[in-house]
Write an enzyme that holds these catalytic residues in place. Structure first.
Site, mmCIF file in Angstrom:
data_model
loop_
_atom_site.group_PDB
_atom_site.id
_atom_site.type_symbol
_atom_site.label_atom_id
_atom_site.label_comp_id
_atom_site.label_asym_id
_atom_site.label_seq_id
_atom_site.Cartn_x
_atom_site.Cartn_y
_atom_site.Cartn_z
ATOM 1 C CG HIS A 17 -1.215 -0.612 7.530
ATOM 2 N ND1 HIS A 17 -0.610 -1.898 7.642
ATOM 3 C CD2 HIS A 17 -1.253 0.086 6.111
ATOM 4 C CE1 HIS A 17 0.157 -2.285 6.556
ATOM 5 N NE2 HIS A 17 -0.256 -0.972 5.178
ATOM 6 N N GLY B 208 0.391 -0.675 -0.279
ATOM 7 C CA GLY B 208 -0.065 -0.469 0.166
ATOM 8 C C GLY B 208 0.531 1.591 -0.010
ATOM 9 C CB SER B 209 0.405 4.737 -2.033
ATOM 10 O OG SER B 209 0.802 3.823 -2.754
ATOM 11 N N GLY B 210 1.308 5.054 0.946
ATOM 12 C CA GLY B 210 1.540 6.065 2.426
ATOM 13 C C GLY B 210 2.589 5.976 3.217
ATOM 14 C CG HIS B 211 3.635 2.453 4.042
ATOM 15 N ND1 HIS B 211 2.885 2.708 5.237
ATOM 16 C CD2 HIS B 211 2.735 1.895 4.102
ATOM 17 C CE1 HIS B 211 2.175 1.822 5.214
ATOM 18 N NE2 HIS B 211 1.488 1.486 4.844
ATOM 19 C CG ASP C 143 1.160 -6.334 1.233
ATOM 20 O OD1 ASP C 143 0.113 -5.785 0.172
ATOM 21 O OD2 ASP C 143 1.962 -5.770 1.310
ATOM 22 C CE LYS D 85 4.510 -3.401 3.619
ATOM 23 N NZ LYS D 85 4.644 -3.031 2.793
#
Length: 333
Positions: free
Chosen positions: A219, A54-57, A110, A105
């Protein structure tokens, strides 16, 4: 919610376009499906090292695409796993006969999606291996997760396996090295504030002004416990103890210490925490021989930090020191 965005649905796509413009010398971006690919991929005769999530990291994972690290990163929507077809497309764009290593991860989406993609790619004739990183010592049981989460250790794993692939190691050898790193790396984090996912518009959880979440996930997942705000000395000691006693690390060990901002923690606080951690490790007879400090695996604008320790030997140290040229890590080139 105050963010520098347009339509929340377009955040990832617009960010990737900016990444490509800023770092076109080392990577390129494909939009459908969304991929970040090393500029010179596929690299003949080399194992392709691929990760994503996921994006945001950011800068994880796209910021680590380039020479000496990842060949491709597969970004999903914010805090959302990428789809199997996108992962398969990354393999097709970067992997040749030498094959591909997928770094995953340990989150259910995932793991399932990368596993499906690996099966699809192998059916097309590409050798693929997958490793799952689960370095988060905060998770004592699996009542709300699929085991331990993959967190800060992912950055170190991507760098070291990327260096091994760059020097021409075989797929078997790169996989073996990856499993060695996973066995020797541990992390834990703490949150002072919650992140706000753009399409949600509200914080992921509520914390009082005098509370912190100890053992947070990247998250915004629950931590080990919610505790009163305490001094930096006490908080870093709590983090170091949780990590050191898990592996366990012992007197005489040489380690890489990674002190990470979760997104909003300023460097003045991050370096303060790093200094405390080094002092505490020295008191235990553990020698920090390599260091990384900065916002490298974040959770949007979460205020907090994570600590990661990797037990080193001569081989891992040499691979960490090997040249790397990516948007987020660059040395020796």
């Amino acid at each position: 919610m105050k963010k520098i965005i347009n339509d929340p649905a377009d955040v990832v796509a617009e960010s990737l376009r900016g990444l490509a413009l800023a770092h076109g010398d080392v990577l390129r971006v494909q939009e459908d499906p969304a991929l970040v690919i090393r500029a010179d991929a596929p690299v003949e005769g080399k194992v392709a090292v691929i990760s994503g999530g996921g994006s945001g990291h950011e800068p994880l994972h796209g910021g680590f695409v380039g020479t000496g690290m990842l060949h491709a990163a597969v970004p999903g929507a914010v805090f959302t796993s990428p789809t199997p077809d996108a992962v398969e497309a990354a393999v097709a764009a970067t992997a040749g006969p030498a094959g591909a290593l997928l770094i995953v991860k340990n989150y259910t989406g995932d793991v399932l999606n990368f596993e499906t993609a690996a099966e699809l790619a192998e059916a097309e004739g590409t050798p693929v291996r997958s490793v799952v990183i689960d370095d988060d010592v905060a998770v004592k049981d699996s009542t709300y997760t699929a085991g331990r989460r993959g967190v800060g250790g992912t950055v170190l794993l991507e760098k070291i396996t990327g260096a091994a692939a760059e020097r021409g190691d075989s797929l078997d050898d790169v996989e073996t090295l990856a499993r060695k790193v996973i066995g020797q790396v541990r992390s834990i984090g703490v949150a002072l504030t919650a992140p706000t996912v753009p399409h949600a518009g509200t914080p992921s959880f509520d914390l009082a002004d005098d509370e912190i979440e100890f053992g947070i996930g990247i998250h915004g997942e629950p931590g080990r416990e919610r505790i009163p705000l305490e001094s930096a000395d006490a908080l870093v000691a709590r983090l170091v103890t949780a990590i050191v006693e898990d592996l366990p690390f012992a007197s005489g060990d040489e380690v890489l210490l990674f002190t990470n901002s979760m997104g909003a923690t300023p460097l003045v606080e991050l370096y303060l925490a790093h200094g405390i951690a080094e002092k505490l490790l020295a008191e235990r007879g553990i020698t920090v021989t390599r260091r990384l400090v900065g916002p490298y695996i974040t959770s949007l604008e979460m205020q907090g930090i994570s600590l990661t320790l990797l037990k080193l030997d001569a081989e891992l140290t040499a691979l960490w020191d090997a040249p790397v040229n990516t948007p987020a890590l660059r040395w020796g080139i």
